[in-house]
Design a protein around this motif. Structure first.
Motif, PDB file in Angstrom:
ATOM      1  N   GLU A   1       0.844  -1.183   0.000  1.00  0.00           N
ATOM      2  CA  GLU A   1       0.000   0.000   0.000  1.00  0.00           C
ATOM      3  C   GLU A   1       0.884   1.238   0.000  1.00  0.00           C
ATOM      4  N   VAL A   2       0.683   2.088  -0.995  1.00  0.00           N
ATOM      5  CA  VAL A   2       1.467   3.301  -1.118  1.00  0.00           C
ATOM      6  C   VAL A   2       0.610   4.477  -0.675  1.00  0.00           C
ATOM      7  N   PRO A   3       1.014   5.185   0.371  1.00  0.00           N
ATOM      8  CA  PRO A   3       0.215   6.342   0.811  1.00  0.00           C
ATOM      9  C   PRO A   3       0.262   7.458  -0.237  1.00  0.00           C
ATOM     10  N   ILE A   4      -0.915   8.005  -0.530  1.00  0.00           N
ATOM     11  CA  ILE A   4      -1.024   9.075  -1.512  1.00  0.00           C
ATOM     12  C   ILE A   4      -1.647  10.280  -0.848  1.00  0.00           C
ATOM     13  N   ASN A   5      -0.979  11.414  -0.972  1.00  0.00           N
ATOM     14  CA  ASN A   5      -1.521  12.649  -0.431  1.00  0.00           C
ATOM     15  C   ASN A   5      -2.769  13.037  -1.204  1.00  0.00           C
ATOM     16  N   ASP A   6      -3.790  13.530  -0.500  1.00  0.00           N
ATOM     17  CA  ASP A   6      -5.069  13.860  -1.133  1.00  0.00           C
ATOM     18  C   ASP A   6      -4.916  14.868  -2.263  1.00  0.00           C
ATOM     19  N   ARG A   7      -3.979  15.799  -2.131  1.00  0.00           N
ATOM     20  CA  ARG A   7      -3.854  16.820  -3.173  1.00  0.00           C
ATOM     21  C   ARG A   7      -3.265  16.247  -4.463  1.00  0.00           C
ATOM     22  N   ASN A   8      -2.668  15.049  -4.367  1.00  0.00           N
ATOM     23  CA  ASN A   8      -2.115  14.414  -5.561  1.00  0.00           C
ATOM     24  C   ASN A   8      -3.112  13.493  -6.261  1.00  0.00           C
ATOM     25  N   ILE A   9      -4.365  13.504  -5.823  1.00  0.00           N
ATOM     26  CA  ILE A   9      -5.398  12.658  -6.427  1.00  0.00           C
ATOM     27  C   ILE A   9      -6.469  13.540  -7.045  1.00  0.00           C
ATOM     28  N   LEU A  10      -6.747  13.317  -8.301  1.00  0.00           N
ATOM     29  CA  LEU A  10      -7.850  13.984  -8.983  1.00  0.00           C
ATOM     30  C   LEU A  10      -8.995  12.982  -9.082  1.00  0.00           C
ATOM     31  N   GLU A  11     -10.030  13.206  -8.265  1.00  0.00           N
ATOM     32  CA  GLU A  11     -11.167  12.297  -8.217  1.00  0.00           C
ATOM     33  C   GLU A  11     -12.155  12.635  -9.333  1.00  0.00           C
ATOM     34  N   ILE A  12     -12.356  11.685 -10.244  1.00  0.00           N
ATOM     35  CA  ILE A  12     -13.310  11.852 -11.338  1.00  0.00           C
ATOM     36  C   ILE A  12     -14.369  10.768 -11.200  1.00  0.00           C
ATOM     37  N   SER A  13     -15.623  11.175 -11.232  1.00  0.00           N
ATOM     38  CA  SER A  13     -16.719  10.228 -11.068  1.00  0.00           C
ATOM     39  C   SER A  13     -17.759  10.445 -12.154  1.00  0.00           C
ATOM     40  N   ILE A  14     -18.326   9.327 -12.603  1.00  0.00           N
ATOM     41  CA  ILE A  14     -19.467   9.354 -13.510  1.00  0.00           C
ATOM     42  C   ILE A  14     -20.620   8.697 -12.765  1.00  0.00           C
ATOM     43  N   ASN A  15     -21.663   9.482 -12.465  1.00  0.00           N
ATOM     44  CA  ASN A  15     -22.754   8.916 -11.685  1.00  0.00           C
ATOM     45  C   ASN A  15     -23.746   8.184 -12.589  1.00  0.00           C
ATOM     46  N   ASN A  16     -24.808   7.682 -11.996  1.00  0.00           N
ATOM     47  CA  ASN A  16     -25.787   6.892 -12.745  1.00  0.00           C
ATOM     48  C   ASN A  16     -26.578   7.713 -13.752  1.00  0.00           C
ATOM     49  N   GLN A  17     -26.540   9.037 -13.604  1.00  0.00           N
ATOM     50  CA  GLN A  17     -27.206   9.920 -14.569  1.00  0.00           C
ATOM     51  C   GLN A  17     -26.237  10.423 -15.638  1.00  0.00           C
ATOM     52  N   ASN A  18     -25.045   9.809 -15.711  1.00  0.00           N
ATOM     53  CA  ASN A  18     -24.001  10.161 -16.676  1.00  0.00           C
ATOM     54  C   ASN A  18     -23.495  11.588 -16.479  1.00  0.00           C
ATOM     55  N   GLU A  19     -23.591  12.083 -15.244  1.00  0.00           N
ATOM     56  CA  GLU A  19     -23.026  13.388 -14.929  1.00  0.00           C
ATOM     57  C   GLU A  19     -21.579  13.215 -14.501  1.00  0.00           C
ATOM     58  N   LEU A  20     -20.754  14.175 -14.885  1.00  0.00           N
ATOM     59  CA  LEU A  20     -19.317  14.112 -14.619  1.00  0.00           C
ATOM     60  C   LEU A  20     -18.988  15.001 -13.430  1.00  0.00           C
ATOM     61  N   LEU A  21     -18.353  14.419 -12.431  1.00  0.00           N
ATOM     62  CA  LEU A  21     -17.955  15.161 -11.244  1.00  0.00           C
ATOM     63  C   LEU A  21     -16.449  15.048 -11.052  1.00  0.00           C
ATOM     64  N   VAL A  22     -15.794  16.189 -10.853  1.00  0.00           N
ATOM     65  CA  VAL A  22     -14.364  16.231 -10.576  1.00  0.00           C
ATOM     66  C   VAL A  22     -14.181  16.840  -9.195  1.00  0.00           C
ATOM     67  N   ASP A  23     -13.622  16.056  -8.280  1.00  0.00           N
ATOM     68  CA  ASP A  23     -13.505  16.469  -6.879  1.00  0.00           C
ATOM     69  C   ASP A  23     -14.852  16.938  -6.350  1.00  0.00           C
ATOM     70  N   GLU A  24     -15.905  16.148  -6.691  1.00  0.00           N
ATOM     71  CA  GLU A  24     -17.274  16.352  -6.233  1.00  0.00           C
ATOM     72  C   GLU A  24     -17.908  17.631  -6.770  1.00  0.00           C
ATOM     73  N   VAL A  25     -17.336  18.202  -7.816  1.00  0.00           N
ATOM     74  CA  VAL A  25     -17.915  19.375  -8.479  1.00  0.00           C
ATOM     75  C   VAL A  25     -18.308  18.972  -9.888  1.00  0.00           C
ATOM     76  N   ARG A  26     -19.555  19.229 -10.271  1.00  0.00           N
ATOM     77  CA  ARG A  26     -20.033  18.823 -11.588  1.00  0.00           C
ATOM     78  C   ARG A  26     -19.463  19.748 -12.652  1.00  0.00           C
ATOM     79  N   ILE A  27     -18.885  19.157 -13.700  1.00  0.00           N
ATOM     80  CA  ILE A  27     -18.356  19.919 -14.826  1.00  0.00           C
ATOM     81  C   ILE A  27     -18.826  19.257 -16.115  1.00  0.00           C
TER      82      ILE A  27
END
Length: 204
Positions: free
Chosen positions: A51-77
């Motif tokens: 397990e390699v510890p990763i600082n939160d600022r070095n992670i770009l969280e990208i999510s595609i929800n069930n409505q096909n909306e795109l969220l980057v760091d929990e902000v919809r774009i």
């Protein structure tokens, strides 16, 4: 005595030859369409993955929800903004061992809240169970385009030739082996500057 009427016959001896020639013709001239997959190199299976510890600022969280909306760091774009957002994250150059304590080749804002350097930057992609495959592929294409844009910039500055052009020539089977080895060294050098760290797992 009546003469027996003869039934005319059709010469069919060459039908098999003609059918065989037609079969060869269609096999040679027909183009079979194949779908290209994503160009990904899967890691080897290890008995125990450290397990390699990763600082939160070095992670770009990208999510595609069930409505096909795109969220980057929990902000919809919008999808059209994903490429520039990814470039800004990868090219931030907040902290590194380069000149003046920063990434020497990064041209970003050097925000302390974004990635330290491209070697530490990780993109995490998560999709919902009901998100469409088309949106998933579109997101993947934008992420690859972001990496290619940064790699093209450094390749043009270093070698006077774009990264995508070198990669295309390298993958061409008609490229001589000596030229391929020359291109491989340059491609590896550019990839080391902006390594693609794209994971599809929970990073928390």
């Amino acid at each position: 005595m009546a003469r027996r009427r003869q039934t005319p016959t059709v010469q069919s001896g060459s039908v098999a030859d003609i059918a065989f020639l037609l079969l060869i013709f269609f096999l040679v001239t027909t183009i079979i369409e194949t779908e290209e997959g994503l160009d990904r190199l899967l890691p080897r299976k290890e008995a125990q993955t450290p397990e390699v510890p990763i600082n939160d600022r070095n992670i770009l969280e990208i999510s595609i929800n069930n409505q096909n909306e795109l969220l980057v760091d929990e902000v919809r774009i919008g999808l059209e903004d994903l490429r520039l957002t990814t470039i800004a994250f990868l090219d931030n150059g907040g902290v590194s061992k380069g000149e003046n304590g920063h990434c020497s080749y990064c041209q970003g804002l050097r925000s302390p809240e974004s990635s330290d350097n491209p070697q530490e930057a990780v993109i995490s992609l998560n999709t919902g169970r009901e998100s469409s495959y088309g949106v998933y592929i579109a997101v993947q294409n934008e992420l690859v385009a972001a990496y290619n844009a940064l790699r093209d910039r450094e390749a043009l500055k270093t070698f006077g030739e774009s990264y995508t052009a070198m990669s295309s020539e390298y993958r061409n089977p008609q490229t001589p082996q000596e030229r391929r080895e020359f291109l491989r060294a340059r491609i590896d050098q550019i990839q080391d500057l902006f390594p693609m760290k794209l994971i599809e797992a929970n990073t928390k």
